[in-house]
Design a protein around this motif. Structure first.
Motif, PDB file in Angstrom:
ATOM      1  N   ASN A 107       0.806  -1.224   0.000  1.00 21.18           N
ATOM      2  CA  ASN A 107       0.000   0.000   0.000  1.00 21.18           C
ATOM      3  C   ASN A 107       0.836   1.270   0.000  1.00 21.18           C
ATOM      4  O   ASN A 107       0.326   2.354   0.273  1.00 21.18           O
ATOM      5  N   GLY A 108       2.124   1.145  -0.295  1.00 19.38           N
ATOM      6  CA  GLY A 108       2.986   2.313  -0.264  1.00 19.38           C
ATOM      7  C   GLY A 108       3.404   2.661   1.154  1.00 19.38           C
ATOM      8  O   GLY A 108       3.106   1.933   2.104  1.00 19.38           O
ATOM      9  N   ALA A 109       4.107   3.785   1.302  1.00 19.14           N
ATOM     10  CA  ALA A 109       4.632   4.172   2.608  1.00 19.14           C
ATOM     11  C   ALA A 109       4.623   5.680   2.767  1.00 19.14           C
ATOM     12  O   ALA A 109       4.559   6.432   1.788  1.00 19.14           O
ATOM     13  N   VAL A 110       4.704   6.114   4.006  1.00 17.60           N
ATOM     14  CA  VAL A 110       4.842   7.533   4.350  1.00 17.60           C
ATOM     15  C   VAL A 110       6.331   7.867   4.357  1.00 17.60           C
ATOM     16  O   VAL A 110       7.141   7.138   4.938  1.00 17.60           O
ATOM     17  N   LEU A 158       1.604  13.540  -7.982  1.00 12.80           N
ATOM     18  CA  LEU A 158       1.673  13.571  -9.441  1.00 12.80           C
ATOM     19  C   LEU A 158       0.297  13.735 -10.086  1.00 12.80           C
ATOM     20  O   LEU A 158      -0.669  13.077  -9.704  1.00 12.80           O
ATOM     21  N   PRO A 159       0.231  14.569 -11.127  1.00 15.37           N
ATOM     22  CA  PRO A 159      -0.999  14.687 -11.910  1.00 15.37           C
ATOM     23  C   PRO A 159      -1.027  13.650 -13.026  1.00 15.37           C
ATOM     24  O   PRO A 159       0.025  13.194 -13.496  1.00 15.37           O
ATOM     25  N   THR A 160      -2.199  13.292 -13.463  1.00 12.34           N
ATOM     26  CA  THR A 160      -2.328  12.355 -14.583  1.00 12.34           C
ATOM     27  C   THR A 160      -1.650  12.898 -15.835  1.00 12.34           C
ATOM     28  O   THR A 160      -1.123  12.142 -16.654  1.00 12.34           O
ATOM     29  N   SER A 161      -1.620  14.208 -15.976  1.00  5.39           N
ATOM     30  CA  SER A 161      -1.014  14.828 -17.156  1.00  5.39           C
ATOM     31  C   SER A 161       0.475  14.523 -17.279  1.00  5.39           C
ATOM     32  O   SER A 161       1.051  14.647 -18.372  1.00  5.39           O
ATOM     33  N   GLY A 185      -1.289  10.084  -8.522  1.00  8.09           N
ATOM     34  CA  GLY A 185      -0.954   9.459  -7.248  1.00  8.09           C
ATOM     35  C   GLY A 185       0.310  10.042  -6.646  1.00  8.09           C
ATOM     36  O   GLY A 185       0.926  10.951  -7.211  1.00  8.09           O
ATOM     37  N   GLY A 186       0.708   9.533  -5.481  1.00  9.78           N
ATOM     38  CA  GLY A 186       1.892  10.020  -4.801  1.00  9.78           C
ATOM     39  C   GLY A 186       3.132   9.240  -5.203  1.00  9.78           C
ATOM     40  O   GLY A 186       3.094   8.024  -5.392  1.00  9.78           O
ATOM     41  N   HIS A 187       4.258   9.939  -5.304  1.00  9.49           N
ATOM     42  CA  HIS A 187       5.501   9.305  -5.753  1.00  9.49           C
ATOM     43  C   HIS A 187       6.682   9.925  -5.025  1.00  9.49           C
ATOM     44  O   HIS A 187       6.724  11.148  -4.817  1.00  9.49           O
TER      45      HIS A 187
END
Length: 254
Positions: A107-110, A158-161, A185-187
């Motif tokens: 689920n990703g991380a902080v 991040l934007p979809t663009s 999403g976040g990256h």
């Protein structure tokens, strides 16, 4: 510096929303006496192959970014070390509960969870001394962090663009619709170079450029990292108050 498009089908994100802690050391408290840094600088030239570090199959970008910084720091000192995929996944699993055998918990991380683990436990056998938060959209801060400490650890909403863009930039319609922050999403990525046009990061095993406007619009957290992999023993950048930072870090630990 070459950049490359990456197919979104073979990449993953994985940065959760920022968790801002009032105890996080602030970079501005230790930089008042810093001299000006160069208008452009890059630490990326010695690395020939960055590697995905499994961020093509799992959402471990927060740990892959750490691995890429370890590569860059050690290369800068003439003894490049590349963390194994297994080491990066081990850290990701310890921080998040991800199970590489079943695939559950991916689920990703902080980012601050990763930084705290990195400082206390180490990643791939490499610990950091401390980290400090940068002011949002402060161009001087990120330049100082890159030049003086060999990189900057950042988070992007991040934007979809951004999908398919050779250089990440704000779309003509601005930060709305497909250009809305976080619509993709976040990256997490490391910044390894900068110049008047923007920043260069490592993401999904390649170098990627972003404009300063993109940084201003989509970067939602950023940290300077003090690492013995980069700083030679007992050497502190001129004008940086390392003694105060270490004292403040000691006080937080109590």
């Amino acid at each position: 510096m070459a950049t490359t498009k990456t197919k979104t089908a073979s990449i993953r994100l994985g940065k959760q929303a920022p968790r801002h802690d009032v105890r996080t050391l602030q970079f501005a408290n230790y930089t008042a006496a810093l001299p000006p840094v160069p208008a452009a600088y890059s630490w990326a030239t010695k690395i020939k192959k960055w590697g995905m570090m499994k961020n093509d199959t799992i959402g471990d970008c927060t740990c892959a970014a750490a691995g890429h910084l370890i590569m860059e720091w050690t290369a800068a000192n003439g003894n490049e070390y590349t963390p194994s995929d297994a080491d990066i996944v081990k850290a990701y699993s310890a921080i998040t509960g991800y199970n590489p055998k079943t695939g559950t918990g991916d689920n990703g991380a902080v980012e601050t969870d990763v930084l705290n683990y990195w400082r206390k436990k180490g990643i791939a056998g490499h610990k950091i001394t401390a980290y400090a938060g940068l002011e949002p959209s402060n161009h001087n801060h990120v330049q100082e962090a890159v030049y003086l400490f060999g990189g900057c650890y950042i988070g992007l909403a991040l934007p979809t663009s951004a999908q398919g863009q050779t250089v990440w930039s704000v779309p003509p319609g601005g930060a709305t619709g497909t250009g809305a922050p976080g619509s993709w999403g976040g990256h997490a990525v490391p910044v390894v170079a900068y110049d008047s046009k923007g920043l260069t990061i490592v993401t999904w095993g390649i170098l990627k450029k972003m404009t300063w406007s993109f940084w201003d619009t989509y970067c939602d957290e950023s940290y300077a990292i003090i690492s013995p992999d980069f700083l030679k023993k007992d050497k502190t950048p001129a004008g940086f108050d390392m003694a105060a930072l270490l004292a403040d870090l000691k006080a937080i630990k109590k």
